[in-house]
Design a protein around this motif. Structure first.
Motif, PDB file in Angstrom:
ATOM      1  N   GLU A 138       0.826  -1.198  -0.075  1.00 24.55           N
ATOM      2  CA  GLU A 138      -0.056   0.014   0.090  1.00 24.55           C
ATOM      3  C   GLU A 138       1.047   1.420  -0.130  1.00 24.55           C
ATOM      4  OE1 GLU A 138      -2.395  -3.320   1.426  1.00 24.55           O
ATOM      5  OE2 GLU A 138      -0.378  -2.416   1.858  1.00 24.55           O
ATOM      6  N   TYR A 139       1.936   1.380   0.698  1.00 27.07           N
ATOM      7  CA  TYR A 139       2.838   2.405   0.658  1.00 27.07           C
ATOM      8  C   TYR A 139       3.295   2.729  -0.841  1.00 27.07           C
ATOM      9  CZ  TYR A 139       6.553   5.306   2.223  1.00 27.07           C
ATOM     10  OH  TYR A 139       7.544   6.620   2.389  1.00 27.07           O
ATOM     11  N   ARG A 140       3.320   1.958  -1.616  1.00 25.29           N
ATOM     12  CA  ARG A 140       3.842   2.130  -2.909  1.00 25.29           C
ATOM     13  C   ARG A 140       2.538   2.818  -3.681  1.00 25.29           C
ATOM     14  NH1 ARG A 140       6.581  -2.921  -2.094  1.00 25.29           N
ATOM     15  NH2 ARG A 140       4.762  -3.938  -3.081  1.00 25.29           N
ATOM     16  N   ALA A 141       1.471   2.915  -3.170  1.00 23.29           N
ATOM     17  CA  ALA A 141       0.302   3.670  -3.693  1.00 23.29           C
ATOM     18  C   ALA A 141      -0.153   5.055  -3.094  1.00 23.29           C
ATOM     19  CB  ALA A 141      -0.782   2.745  -3.855  1.00 23.29           C
ATOM     20  N   MET A 142       1.070   5.392  -2.520  1.00 22.27           N
ATOM     21  CA  MET A 142       0.590   6.673  -1.758  1.00 22.27           C
ATOM     22  C   MET A 142       2.196   7.680  -1.931  1.00 22.27           C
ATOM     23  SD  MET A 142       0.936   5.901   2.282  1.00 22.27           S
ATOM     24  CE  MET A 142      -0.236   4.430   2.059  1.00 22.27           C
ATOM     25  N   THR A 143       1.806   8.833  -1.537  1.00 23.17           N
ATOM     26  CA  THR A 143       2.777   9.846  -1.208  1.00 23.17           C
ATOM     27  C   THR A 143       2.472  10.469  -0.016  1.00 23.17           C
ATOM     28  OG1 THR A 143       4.160  11.606  -2.221  1.00 23.17           O
ATOM     29  CG2 THR A 143       1.754  11.772  -2.672  1.00 23.17           C
ATOM     30  N   VAL A 144       3.452  10.804   0.924  1.00 23.05           N
ATOM     31  CA  VAL A 144       3.235  11.452   2.304  1.00 23.05           C
ATOM     32  C   VAL A 144       3.756  12.739   2.147  1.00 23.05           C
ATOM     33  CG1 VAL A 144       3.756  11.139   4.752  1.00 23.05           C
ATOM     34  CG2 VAL A 144       3.412   9.115   3.264  1.00 23.05           C
ATOM     35  N   ARG A 145       3.153  14.026   2.567  1.00 24.00           N
ATOM     36  CA  ARG A 145       3.564  14.973   2.643  1.00 24.00           C
ATOM     37  C   ARG A 145       3.489  15.793   3.822  1.00 24.00           C
ATOM     38  NH1 ARG A 145       6.058  13.658  -0.880  1.00 24.00           N
ATOM     39  NH2 ARG A 145       6.352  14.190  -3.098  1.00 24.00           N
ATOM     40  N   ASN A 146       4.449  16.449   4.580  1.00 21.71           N
ATOM     41  CA  ASN A 146       4.096  17.169   5.850  1.00 21.71           C
ATOM     42  C   ASN A 146       3.053  18.215   5.602  1.00 21.71           C
ATOM     43  OD1 ASN A 146       5.364  19.618   5.507  1.00 21.71           O
ATOM     44  ND2 ASN A 146       7.330  18.479   5.639  1.00 21.71           N
ATOM     45  N   TRP A 147       2.429  18.683   6.668  1.00 19.22           N
ATOM     46  CA  TRP A 147       1.334  19.500   6.742  1.00 19.22           C
ATOM     47  C   TRP A 147       1.711  20.961   6.144  1.00 19.22           C
ATOM     48  CZ3 TRP A 147      -3.331  19.430   5.929  1.00 19.22           C
ATOM     49  CH2 TRP A 147      -4.204  20.389   6.240  1.00 19.22           C
ATOM     50  N   ASN A 148       3.067  21.399   6.464  1.00 16.90           N
ATOM     51  CA  ASN A 148       3.540  22.644   5.995  1.00 16.90           C
ATOM     52  C   ASN A 148       3.770  22.583   4.205  1.00 16.90           C
ATOM     53  OD1 ASN A 148       4.752  25.294   6.328  1.00 16.90           O
ATOM     54  ND2 ASN A 148       6.538  24.219   5.544  1.00 16.90           N
ATOM     55  N   THR A 149       3.912  21.492   3.847  1.00 15.69           N
ATOM     56  CA  THR A 149       4.367  21.264   2.235  1.00 15.69           C
ATOM     57  C   THR A 149       2.950  21.275   1.706  1.00 15.69           C
ATOM     58  OG1 THR A 149       6.270  20.188   2.448  1.00 15.69           O
ATOM     59  CG2 THR A 149       4.917  19.783   0.575  1.00 15.69           C
ATOM     60  N   THR A 150       2.054  20.543   2.318  1.00 15.64           N
ATOM     61  CA  THR A 150       0.442  20.458   1.683  1.00 15.64           C
ATOM     62  C   THR A 150      -0.182  21.634   1.733  1.00 15.64           C
ATOM     63  OG1 THR A 150       0.427  18.247   2.675  1.00 15.64           O
ATOM     64  CG2 THR A 150      -1.768  19.378   2.041  1.00 15.64           C
ATOM     65  N   THR A 151       0.210  22.627   2.914  1.00 14.29           N
ATOM     66  CA  THR A 151      -0.513  24.048   2.630  1.00 14.29           C
ATOM     67  C   THR A 151       0.296  24.900   1.788  1.00 14.29           C
ATOM     68  OG1 THR A 151       0.534  24.644   4.748  1.00 14.29           O
ATOM     69  CG2 THR A 151      -1.585  23.839   5.090  1.00 14.29           C
ATOM     70  N   LYS A 152       1.425  24.745   1.640  1.00 16.06           N
ATOM     71  CA  LYS A 152       2.354  25.540   0.924  1.00 16.06           C
ATOM     72  C   LYS A 152       1.949  25.184  -0.751  1.00 16.06           C
ATOM     73  CE  LYS A 152       5.470  28.485  -0.765  1.00 16.06           C
ATOM     74  NZ  LYS A 152       5.284  29.653  -0.493  1.00 16.06           N
ATOM     75  N   LEU A 153       1.756  24.299  -0.964  1.00 16.87           N
ATOM     76  CA  LEU A 153       1.344  23.507  -2.436  1.00 16.87           C
ATOM     77  C   LEU A 153      -0.037  24.313  -2.705  1.00 16.87           C
ATOM     78  CD1 LEU A 153       2.475  20.078  -2.483  1.00 16.87           C
ATOM     79  CD2 LEU A 153       3.352  21.784  -3.853  1.00 16.87           C
TER      80      LEU A 153
END
Length: 158
Positions: A138-153
């Motif tokens: 399952e890990y190969r079917a996701m990407t993990v982003r920290n909250w700061n990066t998520t909100t910056k995007l």
């Protein structure tokens, strides 16, 4: 990231911008969403010679990820490390929650639409069960982003 940005521009994507050295790319395209992930995966492998898993979210979807976060999520960066697991279909947040089994008093996890929100207590992060998911298919079917990066995007998306 400069090479990746150039690859996207050469492939006809518009308004290409990258954010930090993590593979985050913001772009415009007229390509249909359904084919976009596979198209980018093929392009990157052809250009750079190795396969990657691509998870694409639209501007509206990224805004919803931030707007739908649990109350207070990401608001205590000195206390919690807050991450968003962005899932590639057909992987569901319910499947990921079963694998995670958050450790009481260390981890907190909430399922969302196409995501899992995950906090781990900074002072006890070595005890977190977040790493439990890393060796799974399952890990190969996701990407993990920290909250700061998520909100910056989301900010970059305008």
């Amino acid at each position: 990231m400069a090479d990746l940005r150039t690859a996207f521009e050469s492939a006809g994507f518009g308004a290409v911008r990258t954010y930090i050295q993590s593979g985050n790319i913001v772009f415009a395209t007229a390509l249909p969403a359904r084919a976009l992930e596979a198209h980018i995966e093929e392009m990157v492998e052809a250009r750079f010679g190795y396969p990657i898993v691509v998870v694409v979210r639209s501007r509206a979807q990224m805004r919803a990820i931030v707007a739908d976060a649990p109350e207070g999520f990401g608001s205590q960066p000195g206390t919690y490390h807050s991450d968003v697991m962005v899932l590639k279909a057909p992987l569901s947040s319910e499947e990921v929650m079963k694998i995670l089994s958050p450790k009481p008093e260390v981890d907190r996890a909430w399922p969302g639409k196409g995501v899992v929100y995950f906090d781990r207590l900074s002072a006890r992060r070595t005890e977190s069960r977040m790493s439990k998911i890393m060796g799974t298919p399952e890990y190969r079917a996701m990407t993990v982003r920290n909250w700061n990066t998520t909100t910056k995007l989301v900010e970059l998306l305008g």
